[in-house]
Enzyme design. Structure first.
Site, PDB file in Angstrom:
ATOM      1  N   HIS A 134       0.798  -1.229   0.000  1.00 27.04           N
ATOM      2  CA  HIS A 134       0.000   0.000   0.000  1.00 27.04           C
ATOM      3  C   HIS A 134       0.834   1.284   0.000  1.00 27.04           C
ATOM      4  O   HIS A 134       0.256   2.377  -0.076  1.00 27.04           O
ATOM      5  CB  HIS A 134      -0.938   0.021   1.211  1.00 27.04           C
ATOM      6  CG  HIS A 134      -1.911  -1.106   1.256  1.00 27.04           C
ATOM      7  ND1 HIS A 134      -3.083  -1.110   0.521  1.00 27.04           N
ATOM      8  CD2 HIS A 134      -1.896  -2.282   1.933  1.00 27.04           C
ATOM      9  CE1 HIS A 134      -3.744  -2.239   0.755  1.00 27.04           C
ATOM     10  NE2 HIS A 134      -3.040  -2.965   1.603  1.00 27.04           N
ATOM     11  N   GLU A 149      -7.951  -4.066  -2.605  1.00 21.72           N
ATOM     12  CA  GLU A 149      -8.271  -4.738  -1.340  1.00 21.72           C
ATOM     13  C   GLU A 149      -9.478  -4.015  -0.748  1.00 21.72           C
ATOM     14  O   GLU A 149      -9.348  -2.937  -0.169  1.00 21.72           O
ATOM     15  CB  GLU A 149      -7.091  -4.713  -0.379  1.00 21.72           C
ATOM     16  CG  GLU A 149      -7.343  -5.568   0.852  1.00 21.72           C
ATOM     17  CD  GLU A 149      -6.161  -5.604   1.818  1.00 21.72           C
ATOM     18  OE1 GLU A 149      -6.116  -6.530   2.644  1.00 21.72           O
ATOM     19  OE2 GLU A 149      -5.298  -4.718   1.742  1.00 21.72           O
ATOM     20  N   ALA A 179      -8.307  -2.925   9.046  1.00 21.01           N
ATOM     21  CA  ALA A 179      -8.093  -1.476   8.930  1.00 21.01           C
ATOM     22  C   ALA A 179      -8.822  -0.905   7.716  1.00 21.01           C
ATOM     23  O   ALA A 179      -8.263  -0.144   6.929  1.00 21.01           O
ATOM     24  CB  ALA A 179      -6.608  -1.169   8.857  1.00 21.01           C
ATOM     25  N   HIS A 190     -10.124 -10.981   4.244  1.00 25.98           N
ATOM     26  CA  HIS A 190     -11.061 -10.211   5.081  1.00 25.98           C
ATOM     27  C   HIS A 190     -12.423 -10.897   5.039  1.00 25.98           C
ATOM     28  O   HIS A 190     -13.441 -10.294   4.758  1.00 25.98           O
ATOM     29  CB  HIS A 190     -11.131  -8.762   4.599  1.00 25.98           C
ATOM     30  CG  HIS A 190      -9.897  -7.980   4.905  1.00 25.98           C
ATOM     31  ND1 HIS A 190      -9.696  -7.334   6.106  1.00 25.98           N
ATOM     32  CD2 HIS A 190      -8.777  -7.763   4.167  1.00 25.98           C
ATOM     33  CE1 HIS A 190      -8.512  -6.742   6.086  1.00 25.98           C
ATOM     34  NE2 HIS A 190      -7.932  -7.001   4.934  1.00 25.98           N
ATOM     35  N   ASP A 230       2.373  -6.126   2.681  1.00 23.45           N
ATOM     36  CA  ASP A 230       1.167  -5.405   3.107  1.00 23.45           C
ATOM     37  C   ASP A 230       1.584  -4.057   3.705  1.00 23.45           C
ATOM     38  O   ASP A 230       0.998  -3.562   4.669  1.00 23.45           O
ATOM     39  CB  ASP A 230       0.353  -6.220   4.111  1.00 23.45           C
ATOM     40  CG  ASP A 230      -1.061  -5.666   4.343  1.00 23.45           C
ATOM     41  OD1 ASP A 230      -1.521  -4.843   3.520  1.00 23.45           O
ATOM     42  OD2 ASP A 230      -1.684  -6.025   5.352  1.00 23.45           O
ATOM     43  N   ALA A 284      -2.843  -2.277  11.179  1.00 24.57           N
ATOM     44  CA  ALA A 284      -3.177  -1.541   9.949  1.00 24.57           C
ATOM     45  C   ALA A 284      -2.041  -1.665   8.945  1.00 24.57           C
ATOM     46  O   ALA A 284      -1.237  -0.758   8.762  1.00 24.57           O
ATOM     47  CB  ALA A 284      -3.444  -0.073  10.279  1.00 24.57           C
TER      48      ALA A 284
END
Length: 382
Positions: free
Chosen positions: A59, A123, A134, A189, A268, A303
């Site tokens: 990210h 995502e 998060a 998730h 991540d 997160a």
């Protein structure tokens, strides 16, 4: 400009095994099978030479966000990860309004077309509120295939992966749609049962988004998604090996069961990777990074991470005691294959991009070469 060079004397990790006192020949931007007469010879005795790392779930980094930053921010984040050996990176978004995500897809697709990133990973927002992590709960939605198609179209052929909770209404149809368009359907998730996860795999899902994290735990009567994802040969499992997201025993269990051939080491990472502690934004949510661990200010959920793949590589070899060849497969070859890029990156073979990482005997990063140019030059060359 890229020049011809011979990296000599190192332990060179090839698809067929490790070559002692080996050499890698670089001619321009590519690996070559023969060295020009005027090639520069670089002595790397006592070092390892491995393929450049490939991160399919990232990210941001260097204080910059892939999810909300400008073009310059994205490039800063990409460069930060290159400094840590990731020569190929997929830019991951987080849950947001559909129009905003489509806009981000347009911006990121341009960078993919230029070769700065390898593609886009969405995502969310099609994830379970029970396992939101998060992600902003108010922005979550069921995976409507029409909205999934909107994101695919906005990415202009550069969508590589979409993470979704396949048990939600529209989940299975969305998996089929993604598979039809050549986009990886990743289960994550999720609050799915074992049986629901099997159904999603049969429909075409092929990746487990950060296995263990943001899904039910492994139970002896209700095995849940973890067992289904680990046992199925069609699934590649993402693992975040930072010592925070996973207990070493859990990491070992997954790596042992899936094997090197079905594991992809990921970061991540969020903005703080390669940057430092402080306050950051992850999408619309505020994150506090303390002692390199990122958590939501409200609620305390983990997160993302501040991991870089050079640290994941070293930890996998020195703490988890994995063979170097297995780590190379999980950190370079497998993710390159998932992205459909193994003909260009992911291994040290003639004709492929000259993307490689130089590590010392302690597996600390000492050099990074991308398309024949030093991003980090080994100290004798500085």
């Amino acid at each position: 400009m890229a020049t011809s060079k011979v990296l000599a004397g190192a332990q060179v990790v090839l698809p067929t095994g490790t070559l002692s006192n080996g050499r890698v020949i670089v001619d321009g931007t590519r690996i070559s099978g023969s060295a020009p007469a005027d090639a520069e010879v670089i002595d790397l005795a006592g070092h390892w030479v491995v393929p450049g790392f490939v991160d399919i779930h990232n990210h941001g980094g260097g204080g910059a966000s892939f999810t909300s930053g400008t073009v310059e921010d994205v490039l800063k984040g990409v460069h930060t990860h290159r400094l840590h050996g990731t020569t190929t990176v997929v830019a991951s978004t987080v849950t947001g309004e559909m129009d905003f995500l489509a806009q981000r897809a347009g911006l990121l697709s341009e960078l993919a077309e230029q070769g700065d990133i390898a593609g886009i990973h969405f995502e969310g927002p099609f994830i379970s509120p029970c396992r939101k992590g998060a992600h902003s709960e108010v922005l979550l939605r069921d995976p409507d295939p029409a909205e999934v198609r909107k994101l695919i179209d906005a990415a202009r052929g550069r969508a590589k992966m979409l993470t979704l909770a396949t048990e939600l209404p529209g989940g299975i149809d969305s998996v089929r749609l993604l598979a039809e368009h050549g986009v990886i359907a990743a289960i994550g998730h999720t609050d799915a049962t074992y049986e629901q996860t099997q159904e999603a795999i049969d429909a075409g899902a092929t990746v487990a988004t950060h296995l263990y994290n943001a899904m039910p735990g492994l139970g002896h009567r209700t095995p849940g998604p973890i067992a289904a994802l680990l046992e199925d040969e069609r699934i590649t499992v993402e693992l975040i090996n930072d010592g925070t997201h996973l207990h070493p025993a859990s990491f070992e269990l997954a790596f042992h069961h899936a094997g090197a051939a079905r594991t992809a080491l990921i970061t991540d990472a969020m903005d703080a990777a390669g940057f430092g502690d402080g306050r950051y934004m992850l999408g619309p949510l505020e994150v506090e990074v303390s002692d390199s661990v990122a958590r939501l200010v409200e609620g305390g959920s983990i997160a993302g991470s501040t991991l870089t793949l050079d640290r994941a590589f070293k930890r996998s070899v020195t703490v988890d005691k994995l063979p170097v060849e297995d780590v190379v497969q999980a950190i370079s070859a497998n993710p390159a294959k998932l992205l459909g890029m193994y003909d260009r990156v992911g291994s040290l073979e003639p004709g492929k991009d000259a993307d490689l990482v130089v590590l010392d005997a302690d597996f600390d990063l000492k050099g990074v070469l991308r398309k024949g140019e030093w991003v980090v030059a080994p100290s004798p060359l500085k």
